[in-house]
Design an enzyme around this catalytic site. Sequence first.
Site, PDB file in Angstrom:
ATOM      1  N   GLU A   1       3.654  14.495  -6.625  1.00 29.85           N
ATOM      2  CA  GLU A   1       2.329  14.167  -7.124  1.00 29.85           C
ATOM      3  C   GLU A   1       1.409  15.381  -7.187  1.00 29.85           C
ATOM      4  O   GLU A   1       0.617  15.529  -8.129  1.00 29.85           O
ATOM      5  CB  GLU A   1       1.707  13.079  -6.250  1.00 29.85           C
ATOM      6  CG  GLU A   1       2.473  11.745  -6.265  1.00 29.85           C
ATOM      7  CD  GLU A   1       3.753  11.727  -5.424  1.00 29.85           C
ATOM      8  OE1 GLU A   1       3.993  12.688  -4.660  1.00 29.85           O
ATOM      9  OE2 GLU A   1       4.512  10.751  -5.523  1.00 29.85           O
TER      10      GLU A   1
ATOM     11  N   GLN B   1       1.924   2.018   0.800  1.00 30.12           N
ATOM     12  CA  GLN B   1       1.723   1.959  -0.657  1.00 30.12           C
ATOM     13  C   GLN B   1       0.390   1.317  -1.043  1.00 30.12           C
ATOM     14  O   GLN B   1       0.066   1.227  -2.222  1.00 30.12           O
ATOM     15  CB  GLN B   1       2.855   1.186  -1.357  1.00 30.12           C
ATOM     16  CG  GLN B   1       4.221   1.252  -0.702  1.00 30.12           C
ATOM     17  CD  GLN B   1       4.981   2.522  -0.964  1.00 30.12           C
ATOM     18  OE1 GLN B   1       5.221   2.890  -2.101  1.00 30.12           O
ATOM     19  NE2 GLN B   1       5.359   3.225   0.091  1.00 30.12           N
TER      20      GLN B   1
ATOM     21  N   ARG C   1      -1.933  -4.146  -9.293  1.00 31.78           N
ATOM     22  CA  ARG C   1      -0.558  -4.629  -9.480  1.00 31.78           C
ATOM     23  C   ARG C   1      -0.499  -6.071  -9.982  1.00 31.78           C
ATOM     24  O   ARG C   1       0.236  -6.362 -10.928  1.00 31.78           O
ATOM     25  CB  ARG C   1       0.225  -4.505  -8.178  1.00 31.78           C
ATOM     26  CG  ARG C   1       1.616  -5.102  -8.275  1.00 31.78           C
ATOM     27  CD  ARG C   1       2.394  -4.895  -6.980  1.00 31.78           C
ATOM     28  NE  ARG C   1       3.781  -5.311  -7.149  1.00 31.78           N
ATOM     29  CZ  ARG C   1       4.330  -6.369  -6.547  1.00 31.78           C
ATOM     30  NH1 ARG C   1       3.607  -7.112  -5.740  1.00 31.78           N
ATOM     31  NH2 ARG C   1       5.591  -6.675  -6.741  1.00 31.78           N
TER      32      ARG C   1
ATOM     33  N   HIS D   1      -1.674   0.207  -8.325  1.00 31.86           N
ATOM     34  CA  HIS D   1      -1.442  -0.478  -7.059  1.00 31.86           C
ATOM     35  C   HIS D   1      -2.594  -0.257  -6.081  1.00 31.86           C
ATOM     36  O   HIS D   1      -2.404   0.050  -4.907  1.00 31.86           O
ATOM     37  CB  HIS D   1      -0.102  -0.064  -6.446  1.00 31.86           C
ATOM     38  CG  HIS D   1       1.085  -0.601  -7.225  1.00 31.86           C
ATOM     39  ND1 HIS D   1       1.232  -0.389  -8.577  1.00 31.86           N
ATOM     40  CD2 HIS D   1       2.148  -1.343  -6.857  1.00 31.86           C
ATOM     41  CE1 HIS D   1       2.342  -0.978  -8.993  1.00 31.86           C
ATOM     42  NE2 HIS D   1       2.910  -1.577  -7.975  1.00 31.86           N
TER      43      HIS D   1
ATOM     44  N   SER E   1       6.357   1.226 -12.981  1.00 40.94           N
ATOM     45  CA  SER E   1       5.393   0.470 -12.188  1.00 40.94           C
ATOM     46  C   SER E   1       3.955   0.669 -12.669  1.00 40.94           C
ATOM     47  O   SER E   1       3.140  -0.240 -12.589  1.00 40.94           O
ATOM     48  CB  SER E   1       5.477   0.891 -10.719  1.00 40.94           C
ATOM     49  OG  SER E   1       6.789   0.719 -10.241  1.00 40.94           O
TER      50      SER E   1
ATOM     51  N   ARG F   1      -2.680  -2.773 -14.771  1.00 45.58           N
ATOM     52  CA  ARG F   1      -1.749  -1.664 -15.009  1.00 45.58           C
ATOM     53  C   ARG F   1      -1.022  -1.849 -16.338  1.00 45.58           C
ATOM     54  O   ARG F   1      -0.736  -0.890 -17.052  1.00 45.58           O
ATOM     55  CB  ARG F   1      -0.761  -1.502 -13.851  1.00 45.58           C
ATOM     56  CG  ARG F   1       0.060  -2.726 -13.568  1.00 45.58           C
ATOM     57  CD  ARG F   1       1.007  -2.516 -12.397  1.00 45.58           C
ATOM     58  NE  ARG F   1       1.624  -3.769 -12.005  1.00 45.58           N
ATOM     59  CZ  ARG F   1       2.890  -3.902 -11.652  1.00 45.58           C
ATOM     60  NH1 ARG F   1       3.688  -2.861 -11.636  1.00 45.58           N
ATOM     61  NH2 ARG F   1       3.364  -5.067 -11.297  1.00 45.58           N
TER      62      ARG F   1
HETATM   63  C1  TPP Z   1       5.044   9.966  -2.265  1.00 47.41           C
HETATM   64  C2  TPP Z   1       5.701   8.808  -2.889  1.00 47.41           C
HETATM   65  N1  TPP Z   1       5.767   8.756  -4.233  1.00 47.41           N
HETATM   66  C3  TPP Z   1       6.332   7.687  -4.825  1.00 47.41           C
HETATM   67  C4  TPP Z   1       6.847   6.666  -4.087  1.00 47.41           C
HETATM   68  C5  TPP Z   1       7.443   5.436  -4.744  1.00 47.41           C
HETATM   69  N2  TPP Z   1       8.890   5.379  -4.552  1.00 47.41           N
HETATM   70  C6  TPP Z   1       9.451   4.560  -3.643  1.00 47.41           C
HETATM   71  S1  TPP Z   1      11.109   4.743  -3.575  1.00 47.41           S
HETATM   72  C7  TPP Z   1      11.091   5.912  -4.790  1.00 47.41           C
HETATM   73  C8  TPP Z   1      12.363   6.558  -5.238  1.00 47.41           C
HETATM   74  C9  TPP Z   1      13.071   7.208  -4.110  1.00 47.41           C
HETATM   75  O1  TPP Z   1      14.272   7.741  -4.514  1.00 47.41           O
HETATM   76  P1  TPP Z   1      15.275   8.333  -3.435  1.00 47.41           P
HETATM   77  O2  TPP Z   1      14.536   9.238  -2.528  1.00 47.41           O
HETATM   78  O3  TPP Z   1      16.412   8.909  -4.158  1.00 47.41           O
HETATM   79  O4  TPP Z   1      15.663   7.050  -2.585  1.00 47.41           O
HETATM   80  P2  TPP Z   1      16.905   6.038  -2.763  1.00 47.41           P
HETATM   81  O5  TPP Z   1      17.630   6.373  -4.004  1.00 47.41           O
HETATM   82  O6  TPP Z   1      17.735   6.243  -1.570  1.00 47.41           O
HETATM   83  O7  TPP Z   1      16.310   4.661  -2.809  1.00 47.41           O
HETATM   84  C10 TPP Z   1       9.794   6.138  -5.236  1.00 47.41           C
HETATM   85  C11 TPP Z   1       9.412   7.081  -6.282  1.00 47.41           C
HETATM   86  C12 TPP Z   1       6.750   6.769  -2.687  1.00 47.41           C
HETATM   87  N3  TPP Z   1       7.204   5.810  -1.885  1.00 47.41           N
HETATM   88  N4  TPP Z   1       6.199   7.857  -2.122  1.00 47.41           N
END
Ligand code: TPP
Lengths: 319, 300
Positions: free
Chosen positions: A63, A126, A172, A114, A42, A15
């Site tokens: 996405e 994931q 990753r 990943h 990432s 990556r």
């Molecule tokens: C469909 C999807 N896209 C990307 C991710 C990667 N990801 C994990 S947490 C996150 C950010 C989440 O932000 P938020 O919903 O505001 O949660 P918090 O701030 O409470 O951690 C991302 C993009 C994922 N888990 N699922």
Amino acid sequence: MLSTRYTPRIGRATREAYGDALLELGRKNRDVVAIDADLAKSTFSWTFGKHFPERFFNIGIQEANMVGIASGLASSGKIPFISSFAAFALCKGFDQLRMGAAYPHLNVKVAGSHGGISIGEDGVSQQSVEDVALACALPGFIVCIPADEVSMTAAVHAAAAHRGPVYLRLGRPKAAIVHDAPLDFVFGRAITVRDGDALTIVANGLLVAQALMAAERLADRGISVRVLDMHTVKPIDVDALTRASRETGAFVVAEEHLHHGGLGSVVAATLAQTVPAPIAFVNLGDRYAESGKPDDLLRKYGMTADAIVTAAESVVRQR
Amino acid sequence: MPSPPVEQLESIARTLRVHALRAIAAANSGHPGGSLSAAEIVTALYFGGVLQHDPRNPDWPDRDRFILSKGHGVPILYAALGERGYFPVDEIMTLRQVNSRMQGHPVQGMTPGIEASTGSLGQGLSIGIGHAIAGRLDGRHFRTYVVLGDGECQEGQVWEAAMCAGNYELDTLCAIVDWNRFQLDGAVEDIQSLEPMREKFASFKWNVLEVDGHDVQAVLEALNAAKAERGRPTCIIAHTVKGKGVSFMEHNNEFHGKAPTGEQLQVALAQLNGGQEAGVRGGRRDGVRGLREQSPKPSP
Ligand SMILES: Cc1ncc(C[n+]2csc(CCOP(=O)(O)OP(=O)(O)O)c2C)c(N)n1
Ligand SMILES: [Mg+2]
């Protein structure tokens, strides 16, 4: 071709190599546009993004929208490189990839990071273990899983040079270097990383390094092994496979993916129609994994040099 | 079940934070920021007398459903479930290790009390609708709660679900948005703004409430107001601070998905324990222990 003993030398994660190569592409070609869906740090698309903020769109956690936007960009002459975790880019964007990239055969490049279970602790949601099957189910797509930073760099440039949709799987963890630069890299042409005549291990991604380690141990037991880095699953290298089948007569196919629809399926289908030979499979099988340290998971789910050695020993007996 | 005094709930929220951080640090992997921001929300639901449930009978058909749609925040939920007796509380310390039920994201059918497999963001509200419809069809009166991340609300599916729940007048459904203003790569407002959020949900025919998500009393009141609402689902926008409770994690998105080091953990625990020596086995557990004695609503 590596002839001396293989000692794994750890390089960058694929990556990270993706991000660096994308930046280089961006410098050369103003039509390259990158999109990410809140995983830019990432996937390393951020390496491009910080240099070309006007050509970089971190659109947030969406996405499917990202794939649709890429479809429009490609239709208007841009070369979109879109990235996310492979699990989300492929699974959440699949219909959009089907209708917006594959069917109209557009110049959309998809980087799914990943890949596999070697992402470790985050667990099944994931871990992308079906992306190769999904990407192969998109007619016209090139599907490529580079093993190391050298081949990933080459693959990114090849993707940009190719007119049509491409899927690249990114990993990753830091990846052992299995190729020397500069690498003669062409989509659809396997790279022989070790030669032998009693068995062929066909592998891609992280499993290429494991295959090389397995090959050394098998050589110590008197089994001469050929190792093919089958970085491109589609189109598969039919010539390399038929030659290997005639010259070695048995196969192990090793990949970080479900059993169905990945490299193993494609190799088996190819050999069935050409020069059939016994095949053993090293993959996740038909199940999901779990959370854990990458090495613990690869061991538990049987995608290691050990697993390849065991599979090899059983399959050579069937020759 | 009546709600315990506010001070006791505040103390429980601290205990849950301690569990979550210790587990994440032990795993050297996980999401502290979004676990800490949701501590009072989870506390109000599990310890404030809101959720009708039975840890000894997780499949009780009349139980209220809780779905953590932002699955990466699961350490704070494991802490609540462990303290509630769904599994031994010490099991939380096996978070993210191979062969553990404490998966990095929630897994339905593996961990008692987990109602949905999440971690691919955007899906939990739809699942909540399914439960709410099933309850309506069966004439059961359970409620369904779904916690969403603010960044998560950028997913289109959230809005498909919002539209659907509003049109179906699902008043047994309650969404709580952990409005901590950050997502993975940075500030929600910079990446893809969701504003105006209140108006968005309202225009989808939801009852919308806004609260300080760290004022456990206010969260509790909002949850209870949602119960009284008829003919509309309720969305509670809980204004929170990512990393709440640990000075160097608050407003610092570096800790979205990074574990504290051993040293950082000690500082964090000291802060959470009000300067006392860290360790949940010590002073601050009375709140939870007292509650555990009270039996939850018995299943039929
Ligand atoms: C469909 C999807 N896209 C990307 C991710 C990667 N990801 C994990 S947490 C996150 C950010 C989440 O932000 P938020 O919903 O505001 O949660 P918090 O701030 O409470 O951690 C991302 C993009 C994922 N888990 N699922
Ligand atoms: Mg957030």
